[in-house]
Enzyme design. Sequence first.
Site, PDB file in Angstrom:
ATOM      1  CG  ASP A   1      -2.142   0.771   1.221  1.00 38.95           C
ATOM      2  OD1 ASP A   1      -2.023   1.803   0.574  1.00 38.95           O
ATOM      3  OD2 ASP A   1      -3.334   0.456   1.743  1.00 38.95           O
TER       4      ASP A   1
ATOM      5  CB  THR B   1      -6.493   1.800  -0.240  1.00 41.98           C
ATOM      6  OG1 THR B   1      -5.470   2.759   0.255  1.00 41.98           O
ATOM      7  CG2 THR B   1      -6.394   0.253   0.416  1.00 41.98           C
TER       8      THR B   1
ATOM      9  CG  ASN C   1     -10.339   4.523   0.338  1.00 38.19           C
ATOM     10  OD1 ASN C   1     -10.097   3.378  -0.415  1.00 38.19           O
ATOM     11  ND2 ASN C   1      -9.602   5.185   0.703  1.00 38.19           N
TER      12      ASN C   1
ATOM     13  NE  ARG D   1      -9.088   1.475   2.406  1.00 41.51           N
ATOM     14  CZ  ARG D   1      -9.140   2.108   3.656  1.00 41.51           C
ATOM     15  NH1 ARG D   1     -10.045   2.004   4.351  1.00 41.51           N
ATOM     16  NH2 ARG D   1      -8.302   3.094   3.731  1.00 41.51           N
TER      17      ARG D   1
ATOM     18  CG  ASP E   1      -1.648   3.908   2.979  1.00 43.70           C
ATOM     19  OD1 ASP E   1      -1.569   4.827   1.835  1.00 43.70           O
ATOM     20  OD2 ASP E   1      -2.721   4.217   3.795  1.00 43.70           O
TER      21      ASP E   1
ATOM     22  CG  HIS F   1      -1.650   8.636   4.516  1.00 47.55           C
ATOM     23  ND1 HIS F   1      -1.960   9.521   3.640  1.00 47.55           N
ATOM     24  CD2 HIS F   1      -2.127   7.200   4.032  1.00 47.55           C
ATOM     25  CE1 HIS F   1      -2.672   9.073   2.682  1.00 47.55           C
ATOM     26  NE2 HIS F   1      -2.954   7.858   3.094  1.00 47.55           N
TER      27      HIS F   1
ATOM     28  CG  HIS G   1      -2.482   4.638  -3.529  1.00 51.92           C
ATOM     29  ND1 HIS G   1      -1.640   5.088  -2.437  1.00 51.92           N
ATOM     30  CD2 HIS G   1      -3.265   3.992  -2.531  1.00 51.92           C
ATOM     31  CE1 HIS G   1      -1.938   4.855  -1.184  1.00 51.92           C
ATOM     32  NE2 HIS G   1      -2.894   4.093  -1.278  1.00 51.92           N
TER      33      HIS G   1
ATOM     34  CG  HIS H   1      -2.928   8.306  -1.589  1.00 48.99           C
ATOM     35  ND1 HIS H   1      -4.173   7.683  -2.034  1.00 48.99           N
ATOM     36  CD2 HIS H   1      -2.870   7.789  -0.390  1.00 48.99           C
ATOM     37  CE1 HIS H   1      -4.478   7.078  -0.668  1.00 48.99           C
ATOM     38  NE2 HIS H   1      -3.535   7.094   0.089  1.00 48.99           N
TER      39      HIS H   1
END
Length: 542
Positions: A33, A74, A95, A160, A301, A305, A349, A484
Amino acid sequence: MKLKYLIIYSLITALTVSAQAKKTKLLVGIVVDQMRYDYLEKYYNDFGKSGFKRLLKNGTNFTNCEINYIPSVTAAGHASIYTGTTPFYHGIISNNWIERSENFDLVNNCSTIKVPKIKTAEGISKTNSPDRLLSSTIGDQIRLNNFGKSKVYSISIKNRSAIMPAGKGANAAFWFDDETGKFISSFYYLEKLPEWLISFNNSGLIEKYCNIEWNLFKPQSIYSKLPEDNSRYEADVFNEGRTSFPHSLENVETKYKYSKFTHTPWGNQILIDLAKKLLVEENLGKGKYLDHLAISFSSPDKIGHDYGPQSYEVKDTYLRLDEQIADLLSFLDKQVGNDKYILFLTADHGGMENITHLKDMNFDTGVLENTNFFKKLTQYLKNTFGTEKIIKTRFTRNIYLDYHVLDSLNLKRESVEAKIKHYLLNNVPEIADVYTRTELNKMTAGRENSNLILNGYNKRRSGDILYSLKPHYLNWEKKYGTQHGSGHSYDTHIPLLFYGNIFPAKTYNKKVYVVDIAATIADVLGILKPSNCIGIPLVKRK
């Protein structure tokens, strides 16, 4: 004579490919991720020999793989990887999104459409399922190929990222519950958790990792080319009064401990541990039929962030992930056989440079919502049509019109859409492009990236006006770390590696797309592509 030899060679090659495909007992899909392609190049010299370098040296490397839709997030990413198509067909447009058919409620990509009135066992969720996914996945096709005799499992930290790859036909999807610190699943797949997973959850591994201090994995000189460790572009994730190493959960409130645990490299490690346990307990790759394990590493991810792509923390995470992947490959060699599994590695991504850092470097950058653009738009509508209530709601670069208001005013949707589009393009400099529902409904999504908005549009779920932003612009303020979702290269250029006895050791720099992954896997395995797959096979089988 030459033609004769070519025919004989082709026949021998075809027979060899067929034998190799039949010998494959396990497909492993790895999604990292928020992994930008350039991380493979940037950290290459600091990787060990048995992780990313093993895949790069002995596998097929596509250096120019692009996401071909927006938003690059994601849920849409995982759905696109495993279905071989875009949100236009698979329906996972973000999402979260506004669902017009559900009274304009905000829905989650893996929320159950109709929650069953049943009593579930501990660790079984009623509210999470693949209900909203509109296409089959590569795992579904593997199961369909032999009447469900193959085993298909998907694991991740995020729900997810486990559910989208699992699709609707998997044996199970498992993800990490931030509240309990345990892996759980959905009623859609299971009535109760398997005993081996209950044992894993109660093993104390999570508590062990929560108590480990996060120090630099390698000597500090390895990180010396990065900006300073204690940076104003980074968040103080663990309430330490600083953003520099070392990090620990010591100052984190107890109720947030498991959630913050996933913001460390141990979030990747627990997935490696779970993958090994699952491989052994479910005997994946050991039976008569091809099995599939999907693994999605979510912690990169979260860390991205928090700290951004130029941070010590992100580099350290990837140096550790390199070793963790090496460990997984070694385990697969022994457990399944190094000639009996194939693997792909990619990302859902990428991520933008920190917006404050970009401002400091005099880049053209900004935040759309800081401009009051929507207030100005509604005032324009009031001046033009006598009311601002023409817009029902908005979400994620989608504007939804209120059809009842339009009808009461005898306004044509197409005309209103066109006026809003004209206003946005001529009065909001942060916006790069705008399409209306009327325009998009006359088009069909395709494999290439010539229209990212179209490929990310879904007739049933998207709004009436969709827009994209200029490079280095965000919808919302994000002071620390990265964000993103755009169609620009920092968000869309992702790694793509194929590995295994079917794939040649070769590097390609031709442009390929995320939707080609499922098509390539289906082709080398000799099975049908997922139901809405628009990708193409990328390699000639060895």
